[in-house]
Design a protein around this motif. Sequence first.
Motif, mmCIF file in Angstrom:
data_model
loop_
_atom_site.group_PDB
_atom_site.id
_atom_site.type_symbol
_atom_site.label_atom_id
_atom_site.label_comp_id
_atom_site.label_asym_id
_atom_site.label_seq_id
_atom_site.Cartn_x
_atom_site.Cartn_y
_atom_site.Cartn_z
ATOM 1 N N PHE A 281 5.792 -20.347 5.314
ATOM 2 C CA PHE A 281 4.462 -20.577 5.880
ATOM 3 C C PHE A 281 3.933 -21.961 5.514
ATOM 4 C CE2 PHE A 281 5.041 -16.065 4.948
ATOM 5 C CZ PHE A 281 4.974 -15.543 6.225
ATOM 6 N N GLU A 282 4.782 -22.954 5.684
ATOM 7 C CA GLU A 282 4.370 -24.325 5.411
ATOM 8 C C GLU A 282 4.352 -25.108 6.714
ATOM 9 O OE1 GLU A 282 7.059 -26.753 3.225
ATOM 10 O OE2 GLU A 282 8.830 -25.989 4.234
ATOM 11 N N GLY A 283 3.479 -26.089 6.781
ATOM 12 C CA GLY A 283 3.399 -26.947 7.952
ATOM 13 C C GLY A 283 2.672 -26.289 9.107
ATOM 14 N N ARG A 284 2.410 -27.083 10.139
ATOM 15 C CA ARG A 284 1.718 -26.622 11.365
ATOM 16 C C ARG A 284 0.394 -25.951 11.009
ATOM 17 N NH1 ARG A 284 4.780 -29.839 14.016
ATOM 18 N NH2 ARG A 284 3.951 -28.994 15.952
ATOM 19 N N TYR A 285 -0.380 -26.579 10.140
ATOM 20 C CA TYR A 285 -1.612 -25.973 9.642
ATOM 21 C C TYR A 285 -2.805 -26.162 10.594
ATOM 22 C CZ TYR A 285 0.657 -25.585 5.036
ATOM 23 O OH TYR A 285 1.508 -25.275 4.003
ATOM 24 N N CYS A 286 -2.788 -27.165 11.431
ATOM 25 C CA CYS A 286 -3.960 -27.489 12.259
ATOM 26 C C CYS A 286 -4.126 -26.466 13.375
ATOM 27 C CB CYS A 286 -3.813 -28.885 12.847
ATOM 28 S SG CYS A 286 -3.593 -30.175 11.601
ATOM 29 N N ILE A 287 -5.362 -25.986 13.585
ATOM 30 C CA ILE A 287 -5.552 -24.864 14.511
ATOM 31 C C ILE A 287 -6.683 -25.079 15.520
ATOM 32 C CG2 ILE A 287 -4.510 -23.076 13.071
ATOM 33 C CD1 ILE A 287 -7.317 -22.374 12.059
ATOM 34 N N VAL A 288 -7.083 -26.324 15.757
ATOM 35 C CA VAL A 288 -7.981 -26.576 16.889
ATOM 36 C C VAL A 288 -7.117 -26.848 18.113
ATOM 37 C CG1 VAL A 288 -9.715 -28.121 17.891
ATOM 38 C CG2 VAL A 288 -9.955 -27.348 15.542
ATOM 39 N N SER A 289 -6.419 -27.968 18.118
ATOM 40 C CA SER A 289 -5.505 -28.286 19.214
ATOM 41 C C SER A 289 -4.056 -28.382 18.751
ATOM 42 C CB SER A 289 -5.904 -29.625 19.846
ATOM 43 O OG SER A 289 -5.771 -30.685 18.893
ATOM 44 N N GLY A 290 -3.868 -28.577 17.442
ATOM 45 C CA GLY A 290 -2.521 -28.771 16.911
ATOM 46 C C GLY A 290 -2.016 -30.197 17.057
ATOM 47 N N TRP A 291 -2.884 -31.095 17.564
ATOM 48 C CA TRP A 291 -2.478 -32.482 17.801
ATOM 49 C C TRP A 291 -2.007 -33.160 16.524
ATOM 50 C CZ3 TRP A 291 -3.081 -37.488 16.459
ATOM 51 C CH2 TRP A 291 -2.710 -38.469 17.381
ATOM 52 N N TRP A 292 -2.633 -32.863 15.389
ATOM 53 C CA TRP A 292 -2.345 -33.546 14.134
ATOM 54 C C TRP A 292 -1.148 -32.963 13.392
ATOM 55 C CZ3 TRP A 292 -4.232 -37.899 11.807
ATOM 56 C CH2 TRP A 292 -5.360 -38.491 12.399
ATOM 57 N N ASN A 293 -0.587 -31.874 13.864
ATOM 58 C CA ASN A 293 0.484 -31.225 13.106
ATOM 59 C C ASN A 293 1.700 -32.128 12.898
ATOM 60 O OD1 ASN A 293 -0.575 -28.704 12.374
ATOM 61 N ND2 ASN A 293 -0.250 -27.904 14.440
ATOM 62 N N ASP A 294 2.136 -32.799 13.947
ATOM 63 C CA ASP A 294 3.301 -33.676 13.817
ATOM 64 C C ASP A 294 3.031 -34.811 12.833
ATOM 65 O OD1 ASP A 294 4.845 -32.188 15.556
ATOM 66 O OD2 ASP A 294 4.351 -33.401 17.311
ATOM 67 N N ALA A 295 1.829 -35.368 12.904
ATOM 68 C CA ALA A 295 1.492 -36.478 12.013
ATOM 69 C C ALA A 295 1.435 -36.026 10.558
ATOM 70 C CB ALA A 295 0.148 -37.089 12.432
ATOM 71 N N LEU A 296 0.805 -34.876 10.300
ATOM 72 C CA LEU A 296 0.694 -34.385 8.926
ATOM 73 C C LEU A 296 2.057 -33.991 8.363
ATOM 74 C CD1 LEU A 296 -2.497 -32.130 8.639
ATOM 75 C CD2 LEU A 296 -2.035 -34.298 7.491
ATOM 76 N N ASP A 297 2.820 -33.259 9.147
ATOM 77 C CA ASP A 297 4.115 -32.789 8.662
ATOM 78 C C ASP A 297 5.120 -33.934 8.544
ATOM 79 O OD1 ASP A 297 2.919 -30.342 8.775
ATOM 80 O OD2 ASP A 297 4.028 -29.611 10.512
ATOM 81 N N GLY A 298 5.099 -34.835 9.522
ATOM 82 C CA GLY A 298 6.059 -35.931 9.515
ATOM 83 C C GLY A 298 5.809 -36.956 8.426
ATOM 84 N N SER A 299 4.555 -37.158 8.067
ATOM 85 C CA SER A 299 4.222 -38.160 7.053
ATOM 86 C C SER A 299 4.546 -37.697 5.638
ATOM 87 C CB SER A 299 2.730 -38.508 7.131
ATOM 88 O OG SER A 299 1.935 -37.391 6.735
ATOM 89 N N GLY A 300 4.595 -36.368 5.442
ATOM 90 C CA GLY A 300 4.845 -35.837 4.108
ATOM 91 C C GLY A 300 3.663 -35.944 3.170
#
Length: 341
Positions: A281-300
């Motif tokens: 259950f890690e990553g993909r935390y953003c739950i409005v549009s999910g737009w920021w998920n790639d940026a948050l997960d990819g940046s570490g």
Amino acid sequence: MNVMHTAKITARVSATRARSSAPARAPIAKRAASTTTRVYSPPNGSIDFGSVDEISGSVDADQDLRAAMVERDTAETLRRTIAAMGGAPVQDPAAFISTPEQRLQTSILFGSCAALCARGVVGVHENILASGGGDDPLAYASLLAAAVGAWWLSDLGTGIFHWSVDNYGSKQTPVMGDVIDAFQGHHKYPWTITKRQFANNTHTTCPATSCVTIPLLLTPDLGPNACVFMGVFCSMVVLSQQFHAWSHAKKSELPALVIAAQDAGLVISRKAHGQHHKPPFEGRYCIVSGWWNDALDGSGVLKRAERFIYDTTGVAARCWTEATFNVQEEAPEGWGNDIIR
């Protein structure tokens, strides 16, 4: 080196070796039938185990043993915390129906958000009149940009909040304990969020958010753009829980407008959020549009934050484990019939 000092060191080394020869604890996976836990991001590198000098050298070789013991103890602590949180779901369908108090809380919050946005529009109109009147499309365009920016950044805000409650604290945590426990329970019983009525589902964050919106309404010199930004941002933060509920519902259960918004990426979709619901259950935390998920997960950046927190406090993130438990995706047959609408 005097005899007494040598004796003390010899005693410490003997104790360390005795611990290393003691029977190992039973594997964590065998201690719980429904929950298995393994630390997959070992914190060994951040711990200073020290060393014990001896006349002939050192016992630094025991660091590997101590690191393994720390990893095992960390896994055990996380397993116990996860197992104790989010227990059996609320089975009484009546508890999923919005109460008058919950409806009042949501009304106050969304009313204050709407008032902030209205104040922003009125403020732009008054500024135009004060400057001699006439059309000023750029002024209204700036309000639209503020609203879009608030929607965009609210996704990031929900991601950071979601990460924090998923990974830290427990049901005993002051103020936020119930929220933290509910998020952990959601991993075990994701179906429950789809059954809650609107105010029942969204009211939990309304009191805290109202403590932001109401003082802003009373702030005399707040600019029009700031009013619209905060009104949209706060409403999106609260509505994210409804977007979250929609992301767990089947398309056949959703209105066409909601499906269109999901397909357009305006709100989080079932496919985008489903990636979060896989152990650990890690990553993909953003739950409005999910737009920021790639940026948050990819940046570490969140992983670095977890490491910093561990190095500073010794508290490991719950997503440092692989925890599997019985997940109930669907509501029991006939649950809530004739009660929840």
